[in-house]
Design a protein around this motif. Structure first.
Motif, PDB file in Angstrom:
ATOM      1  N   MET A  16       0.855  -1.148   0.000  1.00 61.29           N
ATOM      2  CA  MET A  16       0.000   0.000   0.000  1.00 61.29           C
ATOM      3  C   MET A  16       0.901   1.209   0.000  1.00 61.29           C
ATOM      4  O   MET A  16       1.670   1.393   0.919  1.00 61.29           O
ATOM      5  CB  MET A  16      -0.870  -0.024   1.251  1.00 61.29           C
ATOM      6  CG  MET A  16      -1.652   1.215   1.445  1.00 61.29           C
ATOM      7  SD  MET A  16      -2.584   1.213   2.959  1.00 61.29           S
ATOM      8  CE  MET A  16      -3.245  -0.402   2.988  1.00 61.29           C
ATOM      9  N   TYR A  25       0.892   5.144  -0.090  1.00 64.17           N
ATOM     10  CA  TYR A  25       0.146   6.398  -0.064  1.00 64.17           C
ATOM     11  C   TYR A  25       0.866   7.503  -0.813  1.00 64.17           C
ATOM     12  O   TYR A  25       0.253   8.353  -1.399  1.00 64.17           O
ATOM     13  CB  TYR A  25      -0.087   6.862   1.378  1.00 64.17           C
ATOM     14  CG  TYR A  25      -0.892   5.922   2.202  1.00 64.17           C
ATOM     15  CD1 TYR A  25      -0.395   5.458   3.404  1.00 64.17           C
ATOM     16  CD2 TYR A  25      -2.140   5.494   1.801  1.00 64.17           C
ATOM     17  CE1 TYR A  25      -1.116   4.593   4.189  1.00 64.17           C
ATOM     18  CE2 TYR A  25      -2.862   4.625   2.574  1.00 64.17           C
ATOM     19  CZ  TYR A  25      -2.360   4.174   3.765  1.00 64.17           C
ATOM     20  OH  TYR A  25      -3.077   3.309   4.528  1.00 64.17           O
ATOM     21  N   VAL A  78      -2.076  -4.175   5.831  1.00 63.86           N
ATOM     22  CA  VAL A  78      -3.303  -3.396   5.706  1.00 63.86           C
ATOM     23  C   VAL A  78      -4.424  -3.932   6.593  1.00 63.86           C
ATOM     24  O   VAL A  78      -5.352  -3.212   6.932  1.00 63.86           O
ATOM     25  CB  VAL A  78      -3.750  -3.321   4.221  1.00 63.86           C
ATOM     26  CG1 VAL A  78      -4.260  -4.669   3.719  1.00 63.86           C
ATOM     27  CG2 VAL A  78      -4.795  -2.239   4.013  1.00 63.86           C
ATOM     28  N   CYS A 100      -5.788   4.581  -0.916  1.00 66.75           N
ATOM     29  CA  CYS A 100      -5.513   3.160  -1.110  1.00 66.75           C
ATOM     30  C   CYS A 100      -5.969   2.771  -2.520  1.00 66.75           C
ATOM     31  O   CYS A 100      -7.157   2.618  -2.781  1.00 66.75           O
ATOM     32  CB  CYS A 100      -6.263   2.356  -0.050  1.00 66.75           C
ATOM     33  SG  CYS A 100      -6.031   0.582  -0.190  1.00 66.75           S
ATOM     34  N   THR A 126      -4.994  -2.110  -3.937  1.00 71.83           N
ATOM     35  CA  THR A 126      -4.508  -2.900  -2.812  1.00 71.83           C
ATOM     36  C   THR A 126      -5.565  -3.892  -2.356  1.00 71.83           C
ATOM     37  O   THR A 126      -5.268  -5.053  -2.108  1.00 71.83           O
ATOM     38  CB  THR A 126      -4.119  -1.980  -1.634  1.00 71.83           C
ATOM     39  OG1 THR A 126      -3.092  -1.093  -2.078  1.00 71.83           O
ATOM     40  CG2 THR A 126      -3.630  -2.773  -0.440  1.00 71.83           C
ATOM     41  N   LEU A 159      -8.367   1.073   7.289  1.00 72.71           N
ATOM     42  CA  LEU A 159      -8.162   2.373   6.632  1.00 72.71           C
ATOM     43  C   LEU A 159      -9.021   3.437   7.304  1.00 72.71           C
ATOM     44  O   LEU A 159      -8.571   4.557   7.546  1.00 72.71           O
ATOM     45  CB  LEU A 159      -8.498   2.276   5.145  1.00 72.71           C
ATOM     46  CG  LEU A 159      -7.652   1.307   4.324  1.00 72.71           C
ATOM     47  CD1 LEU A 159      -8.184   1.215   2.908  1.00 72.71           C
ATOM     48  CD2 LEU A 159      -6.183   1.713   4.334  1.00 72.71           C
TER      49      LEU A 159
END
Length: 146
Positions: free
Chosen positions: A1, A3, A42, A57, A60, A74
């Motif tokens: 993941m 960002y 995650v 995200c 993923t 998340l």
């Protein structure tokens, strides 16, 4: 993941971009490029509740064995008033390395609202063309934490 890969390069001064990846080699590579990255999963992010203003995200969730758990994580790490952007390919059946498939926006909407019942869904829809991703081949959602 990751960002950092899709956050604006023109972010406000003082903005901190943080990447999270499962694999130590990827974390090491990103750090060598000067990026702030932590190693984590995650499904159980190694950060405190309400740590981020924005969580991004992309591509993923389709690799996750439990995308509902990933969505909850998340949402957990975004601050009240913050937003989560999530997207994944729209597929009738998992392809290649993908473990889940989302065939339409209605199912993705239900998945988000089941995982994050108090979330305010700001947008959900199909993508425009992005790089090698064909127009409409990706489902995207933006949801906020009250």
């Amino acid at each position: 993941m990751a960002y950092w890969r899709s956050t604006s390069q023109k972010a406000k001064p003082g903005t901190v971009k943080v990447g999270i990846d499962l694999f130590a080699d990827y974390v090491e590579y990103a750090r060598a490029k000067g990026r702030k990255v932590i190693q984590g999963d995650v499904h159980n992010l190694p950060v405190d509740d309400a740590s981020f203003d924005i969580v991004y995200c992309r591509h993923t969730l389709e690799h996750s064995l439990h995308p509902d758990t990933a969505l909850r994580e998340l949402y957990r790490v975004v601050k009240p008033g913050g937003a989560v952007y999530a997207s994944l390919p729209m597929e009738l059946a998992p392809q290649g390395k993908h473990t889940v498939s989302i065939p339409n926006t209605r199912i993705f909407r239900r998945m988000i609202l089941d995982a994050c019942p108090d979330a305010k869904l700001v947008f959900i829809g199909r993508s425009g063309r992005v790089g090698v991703i064909e127009e409409g081949a990706e489902v995207c959602a933006l949801f906020k934490k009250p």
